[in-house]
Each structure stands twice: as structure tokens, then as C-alpha cells.
Design a protein around this motif. Sequence first.
Motif, PDB file in Angstrom:
ATOM      1  N   ARG A 260       0.671  -1.135   0.142  1.00 61.16           N
ATOM      2  CA  ARG A 260       0.199   0.095   0.170  1.00 61.16           C
ATOM      3  C   ARG A 260       0.761   1.119  -0.004  1.00 61.16           C
ATOM      4  N   TRP A 261       1.853   1.239   0.478  1.00 64.08           N
ATOM      5  CA  TRP A 261       2.881   2.337   0.913  1.00 64.08           C
ATOM      6  C   TRP A 261       4.130   2.368   0.073  1.00 64.08           C
TER       7      TRP A 261
ATOM      8  N   MET B 178       7.607   1.254   4.256  1.00 63.95           N
ATOM      9  CA  MET B 178       7.000   1.363   5.624  1.00 63.95           C
ATOM     10  C   MET B 178       7.491   2.771   6.161  1.00 63.95           C
TER      11      MET B 178
ATOM     12  N   GLY C 173       4.280   4.018   5.481  1.00 63.70           N
ATOM     13  CA  GLY C 173       3.498   2.668   6.391  1.00 63.70           C
ATOM     14  C   GLY C 173       3.234   2.898   7.792  1.00 63.70           C
ATOM     15  N   ASN C 174       4.589   3.241   8.414  1.00 65.21           N
ATOM     16  CA  ASN C 174       4.552   3.243   9.722  1.00 65.21           C
ATOM     17  C   ASN C 174       3.557   4.424  10.419  1.00 65.21           C
TER      18      ASN C 174
ATOM     19  N   ALA D  50       1.341   5.994   8.909  1.00 61.29           N
ATOM     20  CA  ALA D  50      -0.008   5.837   8.665  1.00 61.29           C
ATOM     21  C   ALA D  50      -0.711   4.939   9.861  1.00 61.29           C
ATOM     22  N   LYS D  51       0.053   3.993   9.942  1.00 61.14           N
ATOM     23  CA  LYS D  51      -0.549   2.822  10.888  1.00 61.14           C
ATOM     24  C   LYS D  51      -0.453   3.484  12.576  1.00 61.14           C
ATOM     25  N   ILE D  52       0.377   4.501  12.758  1.00 54.41           N
ATOM     26  CA  ILE D  52       0.368   5.126  13.991  1.00 54.41           C
ATOM     27  C   ILE D  52      -0.624   5.930  14.315  1.00 54.41           C
ATOM     28  N   ARG D  53      -1.022   6.863  13.083  1.00 55.65           N
ATOM     29  CA  ARG D  53      -1.980   7.749  13.094  1.00 55.65           C
ATOM     30  C   ARG D  53      -3.313   7.032  13.441  1.00 55.65           C
ATOM     31  N   LEU D  54      -3.722   5.877  12.541  1.00 54.78           N
ATOM     32  CA  LEU D  54      -4.754   5.072  12.825  1.00 54.78           C
ATOM     33  C   LEU D  54      -4.905   4.614  13.927  1.00 54.78           C
ATOM     34  N   HIS D  55      -4.073   3.856  14.713  1.00 52.16           N
ATOM     35  CA  HIS D  55      -4.091   3.367  15.884  1.00 52.16           C
ATOM     36  C   HIS D  55      -4.237   4.751  17.096  1.00 52.16           C
TER      37      HIS D  55
END
Length: 158
Positions: free
Chosen positions: A129-130, A133, A137-138, A140-145
Motif C-alpha cells: 500500500r505504501w 514502511m 506505512g508506519n 499511517a499505522k500510528i495515526r490510525l492506532h
Amino acid sequence: MTAAGLLAPGIQAPGAAAALTSGRRLRETVDRAVLAVADNRLPLSGDITMLNRSAAGAPRPALQIAVTDGRLEPAGTASIATDASAALALIAQDAVDLLLSAEIRRVHVCGADECALRFVDRSPARNRRWCSMSRCGNPAKIRLHQARARRSERAPAD
């Protein structure tokens, strides 16, 4: 271009402004052509003409081979460009190679909202997707979390 390994170190590009303008024009042409072909469309005829002219701007360096872990592999090229126009020609040659390869169907645009980098998805499942990472990627995952954690904190208790 030096940082990308396309231009010999210490080479000062005469007409740097013109080389920068040419580089930007080539970047936009490559982007339009790659996105078109990745979407099963033909590139604009003007883009094809520019890529062909740019790619012909310098002879292709000779591909070298090396033995790695008992196998033959490409080891890069025998030489790098000695001026900016030759370096841009190498970029155009790589773009032509990509456009004619099966990998063109694996070109994607980074899924991060603030990024638009293009990449070739070589993941086994073809679901990358990115662009990377570490870059997108990372974060984006941190923001979602963090967003999920904030929503759960505000949710009324039962």
C-alpha cells in the motif's frame, strides 16, 4: 543525479537550470506514461516521442555480471553519465524498459494521504500500500492506532 548514482561525482552540470527544467519535464512525462500504461491505456504520443528522444540522448552503458551466492546476477553498468543530459537519458532508458516490461502492471501510487510516490509492488501477495514502511506505512499505522484509541476513550461506558 549524483546521489542516485547516475552522474559521476564532482561533475558540474553546465546549464544546470536547463538540466533541471529538462529533468522536471522528463519526470512529468515518465509519470504520465507509467500511470497510463499501468491503467491499460496508451501513453500520449507526445510523451512517447519525448521518452524516445530522451532515451536516445546517450548510449546505454554496458550491463555487467557478477557471481552472487553461486548465481549469475546483474552487477550494474560499466559506466555512469558524465553530464546531466546523459544522466537524464539513462532515466528515460529505464522508463522505456519499465513501460515495456510486465512489471508495469505492478506500478501503484502510495496510499498515504500526503504522498503520491509511485512504486513497483514486488510483494508476494501484490498488496503493498505504501511507497515504504518507514516513510509512509508506519506513520499511517500510528495515526490510525491513535485515532482508534481516542475514539475508544470518548466512547460512553456501559
